[in-house]
Design an enzyme around this catalytic site. Structure first.
Site, short mmCIF file in Angstrom:
data_model
loop_
_atom_site.label_atom_id
_atom_site.label_comp_id
_atom_site.label_asym_id
_atom_site.label_seq_id
_atom_site.Cartn_x
_atom_site.Cartn_y
_atom_site.Cartn_z
N GLU A 126 0.31 -1.27 -0.21
CA GLU A 126 0.60 -0.07 0.16
C GLU A 126 0.98 0.91 -0.10
OE1 GLU A 126 -2.42 -0.39 3.54
OE2 GLU A 126 -2.85 -2.41 3.60
N LYS A 128 1.97 4.50 1.85
CA LYS A 128 2.17 4.46 2.90
C LYS A 128 1.58 6.71 2.71
CE LYS A 128 5.66 5.55 6.96
NZ LYS A 128 4.83 6.54 7.52
N ASP A 130 1.40 10.42 4.05
CA ASP A 130 1.61 10.79 4.58
C ASP A 130 0.77 12.29 5.61
OD1 ASP A 130 4.13 12.19 6.51
OD2 ASP A 130 4.88 13.04 4.56
N TYR A 237 -7.20 2.15 6.19
CA TYR A 237 -5.85 1.50 5.86
C TYR A 237 -5.78 0.34 6.63
CZ TYR A 237 -3.43 4.27 8.45
OH TYR A 237 -2.77 5.69 9.08
N LYS A 324 10.57 4.11 3.16
CA LYS A 324 10.59 5.72 2.77
C LYS A 324 10.94 5.51 1.84
CE LYS A 324 9.38 7.40 7.06
NZ LYS A 324 9.47 8.52 8.11
N CYS A 418 36.60 34.34 14.81
CA CYS A 418 34.90 34.31 15.15
C CYS A 418 34.54 35.85 13.41
CB CYS A 418 34.79 34.91 16.05
SG CYS A 418 32.59 35.18 16.16
N CYS A 421 33.63 38.75 16.06
CA CYS A 421 34.17 39.42 16.93
C CYS A 421 36.22 39.58 16.62
CB CYS A 421 33.76 39.27 18.41
SG CYS A 421 34.40 37.35 18.38
N CYS A 436 32.35 30.66 19.11
CA CYS A 436 33.28 31.81 19.67
C CYS A 436 33.19 31.42 21.18
CB CYS A 436 33.02 32.66 19.07
SG CYS A 436 32.93 33.94 19.23
N CYS A 442 31.13 39.29 22.33
CA CYS A 442 30.86 38.51 21.07
C CYS A 442 29.37 39.44 20.48
CB CYS A 442 30.62 37.46 20.74
SG CYS A 442 30.34 37.15 18.84
#
Ligand code: IVH
Length: 725
Positions: A126, A128, A130, A237, A324, A418, A421, A436, A442
């Site tokens: 069958e 599936k 969603d 189902y 799936k 970073c 900074c 960082c 910062c």
């Protein structure tokens, strides 16, 4: 793997899976793709099998994801607030084992053939579907009850809403049994989904990420009339074997179709793995032409006697499996890479892409997760890359096409400092992300923490990234407590602020003082403490002082709290600056105790259906919560049963027109607040009337379709940091 490391990973996986399951089933807003979720679940299953000493009956591997948003056995008040009564399922509603590998389908078939040696049996293949699962009960041919899956043991009673779904008959015909149950999926076809999202965007409401979320959100609407408008459909189902007397699954479904029930016509009986594979191959392509979403194929042993012989695991039948399909991919050019710093300091590489269509949306940016992932992909600027929808909203790069690479393409250099900074980045051995370390200096981290604090799911303060940027630049706010010291005079000195916007902001600050403790705790942004964990912790300890004094052992007593979270919490409270922050927030009037109760509950709106339109001093979502907390119902369209329209700024003209036609009163936020008992402070003088353009407030903005929000969304970051993708 060593025992100690396995325990840490098991705890970590359980936390991630629980948090994401809640986002998927309760919030209808997943931040992780189904594929990632399934992979983590499989990893946990493997570890639990290898280390049975860490077995737990609460593990996500043993429980089906729950769509209930109140705990099982919740009291009447939370049920009333939620709007649906929870009822037990006569037979538990289970989940399905799943796989993405054909080899595992071959193994499933081989196992079945071995167990059922010398028995003739077939496989029902069958689609599936969603959508969101539903369990219908028919009594004397009439639809008697409809329950959502809930936690598999009990579900929400959504009978009145389901009565509004056209394809579900109220009355059966033919030789139906006296009473039986039948289960299936409620779906929102793509066409209805697109129309709904267009309408929501026009009304400045957040669009749904996908048809599944839209279907499940719609099924839980309080107003059945609105459910009717949403164009949901149903396909059935499964008839629990205990419920009717048939020899096989296909006979039961054929009979159901004769009684007038909507049963999928795409089912086929297959007899061996070759036929099963042909069915899979066909639908892998053909499903793209279906008017609704499917995410795989379900293969069930058809004969009920054989099903009984194979039996069940704790959460799924051994007689069925889902294959799936992998998410759709697109291929496009990588133009450049940005490095974003999140509120915890984690640096995330983000790819700028040549725009490409993917599952119905235009994708321009995608996450590369971390430096390891970049190295693994061996990515170069100018490469052609494969993109997949990751957390449904944020796409990610999953591979490159080496055939397209320019000869002189250079690998990107992950920054050593970073990007914001300039502080040298650091990386802990067991982390995949670079950080960082300049937490207090910062700007991106400081602004990121403020944005998290004000966000809709935290304090719901009307301030978006532009406002936070302004506050930061003007030196008005570095920490959440600073926000509560901001004066109207200061706001009016900032560019673009006027009386009205200042009042709206201050009113939302005032209203945030009523936010329950559990959300305040979430707003503090303690690493790994997401919404669900914050709720659990708040309920367990009751107030912040008890929580701050808790030991690791005491923290581990809380459901869902493993060592990673417990350590993060004790580390947080060990810092004097955090304690000082909490004291300042407490002095400002925030709630640091009383978890689980809402001071603002009354029956002032009992029996009244209130429709809201426009913008308020708090987000629309919170306004609806407020209505429900005071005994009312939040309706979504104006009808004869609407008590009044609560109009904020810029109410929808259609709604106003309808009120005028039906003689329904229209009231302002101020008038509305006056109707409620004093526990809810009337906010500062509220703006009324419309305004051409208003600031883009993050608290009210839908998630950005294809871009990563600057500073990263808090909860997403929690997951990213934990999962080490
Ligand atoms: S049979 C005891 N058949 O998938 C097994 N489920 O991931 C009962 N689903 O909870 C389920 N299409 O919501 C079955 N053809 C199908 C399905 C299907 C979609 C959903 C269902 C289930 C989930 C498991």
């Amino acid at each position: 793997m060593e025992e100690q490391a396995a325990k840490i990973r098991i705890d970590e996986l359980r936390e991630i899976l629980r948090e994401n399951s809640r986002r998927y089933y309760v919030d209808n807003a997943p931040t992780m793709s189904d594929y990632e979720f399934d992979q983590l679940m499989h990893e946990l299953e493997r570890l639990e099998a290898e280390f049975p000493q860490f077995d737990s009956p609460d593990s996500p591997t043993r429980r089906v994801g729950s769509d209930l948003d109140a705990p099982v056995g919740a009291n009447a008040e939370s049920q009333a607030r939620q709007g649906f009564v929870q009822r037990p399922h006569r037979y538990p509603m289970l989940s399905l084992g799943n796989t993405y590998s054909i080899a595992e389908i071959e193994e499933f078939v081989a196992r079945a053939e071995k167990t059922l040696e010398n028995v003739r049996f077939s496989y029902s293949c069958e689609l599936k579907f969603d959508g969101t699962a539903i369990c219908l009960t028919y009594r004397k041919g009439k639809l008697a009850q409809a329950l959502t899956r809930g936690d598999g043991v009990q579900g929400d009673d959504v009978t009145e809403n389901v009565r509004r779904i056209d394809s579900i008959p109220q009355q059966l015909h033919g030789d139906y049994p006296e009473e039986f149950e039948i289960r299936g999926e409620i779906l929102m076809p793509y066409a209805a989904f697109d129309a709904l999202n267009r309408e929501r965007e026009a009304q400045e409401e957040a669009p749904f990420a996908n048809p599944r979320n839209a279907a499940s959100g719609s099924l839980k609407l309080i107003n059945p009339e609105e459910v009717e408008r949403r164009g949901l459909i149903c396909t059935l189902y499964h008839v629990p074997a205990e419920s009717v007397d048939f020899a096989s699954h296909s006979e039961a479904l054929d009979a159901a179709a004769r009684w007038g029930l909507p049963v999928s016509p795409e089912r086929r009986l297959c007899h061996d793995i070759t036929e099963i594979k042909a069915y899979i191959d066909h639908w892998d392509q053909a499903r793209k032409f279906l008017p609704y979403a499917t995410d795989g194929i379900v293969i069930k042993i058809n004969e009920l006697a054989c099903q009984r012989a194979l039996g069940y695991t704790a959460k799924s039948p051994r007689w069925a499996v889902a294959y799936k399909f992998k998410a759709e991919q697109a291929c496009t050019e990588l133009l450049s890479i940005d490095y974003q710093v999140g509120r915890t300091g984690a640096v995330t590489p983000v790819a700028n892409l040549a725009p490409v269509q993917l599952s119905g949306t235009l994708v321009k940016r995608a996450t590369l997760n971390n430096a390891d992932q970049m190295a693994l992909l061996d990515i170069r600027t100018g490469d052609w890359v494969y993109v997949e929808k990751g957390g449904e909203i944020i796409p990610k790069i999953t591979g490159i096409d080496p055939a397209h690479r320019a000869k002189d393409a250079q690998p990107p250099v992950f920054p050593s400092v970073c990007p914001d900074c300039g502080t040298p980045l650091v990386k802990a051995e067991d982390e995949a992300k670079w950080f960082c370390p300049n937490q207090d200096g910062c700007p991106m981290q400081i602004k990121g923490r403020l944005l998290h604090f004000v966000s809709r799911k935290a304090m719901g303060i009307l301030a978006g990234d532009m406002t936070i940027d302004q506050f930061y630049a003007a030196g008005l706010a570095r920490t959440p407590a600073d926000l509560y010291d901001i004066t109207k005079y200061q706001l009016l000195s900032l560019e673009g602020w006027q009386d009205r916007s200042a009042d709206r902001f201050l009113a939302s600050l005032e209203a945030s003082k009523q936010v329950p403790f559990e959300r305040v705790l979430f707003a503090l942004g303690i690493r790994f403490v997401g919404e669900t964990t914050a709720k659990g912790i708040a309920r367990h300890f009751g107030d912040i002082d008890t929580l701050a004094a808790a030991t690791q052992e005491q923290l581990l007593e809380v459901d869902d709290v493993g060592e990673v979270i417990a350590r993060s919490i004790t580390d947080y409270f060990a810092k004097p600056e955090h304690r000082e922050q909490i004291e300042r927030l407490r002095a400002a009037g925030l709630r640091f105790d009383g978890a689980g109760q809402d001071a603002a509950v009354s029956d002032a709106l009992a029996g009244k259906t209130v429709v809201i339109s426009g913008n308020f001093s708090i987000s629309r979502e919170r306004m609806k919560e407020l209505i429900v907390a005071h005994g009312g119902k939040a309706g979504s369209s104006v009808s004869g049963s609407t008590a009044f329209l609560l109009a904020g700024t810029k109410p929808g003209p259609e709604k106003l027109k309808k009120c005028e036609k039906l003689g329904i009163p229209v009231i302002s936020e101020e008038e509305f607040r006056a109707m409620l008992p004093k526990a809810v402070p009337a906010s500062a003088s509220l703006p009324s009337g419309g305004k051409k353009s208003r600031p883009r407030f993050a608290a009210e903005m839908p998630p950005e379709g294809n871009t990563l929000p600057a500073g990263e969304s808090s909860s997403k970051e929690t997951i990213e940091e934990l999962t080490l993708f």
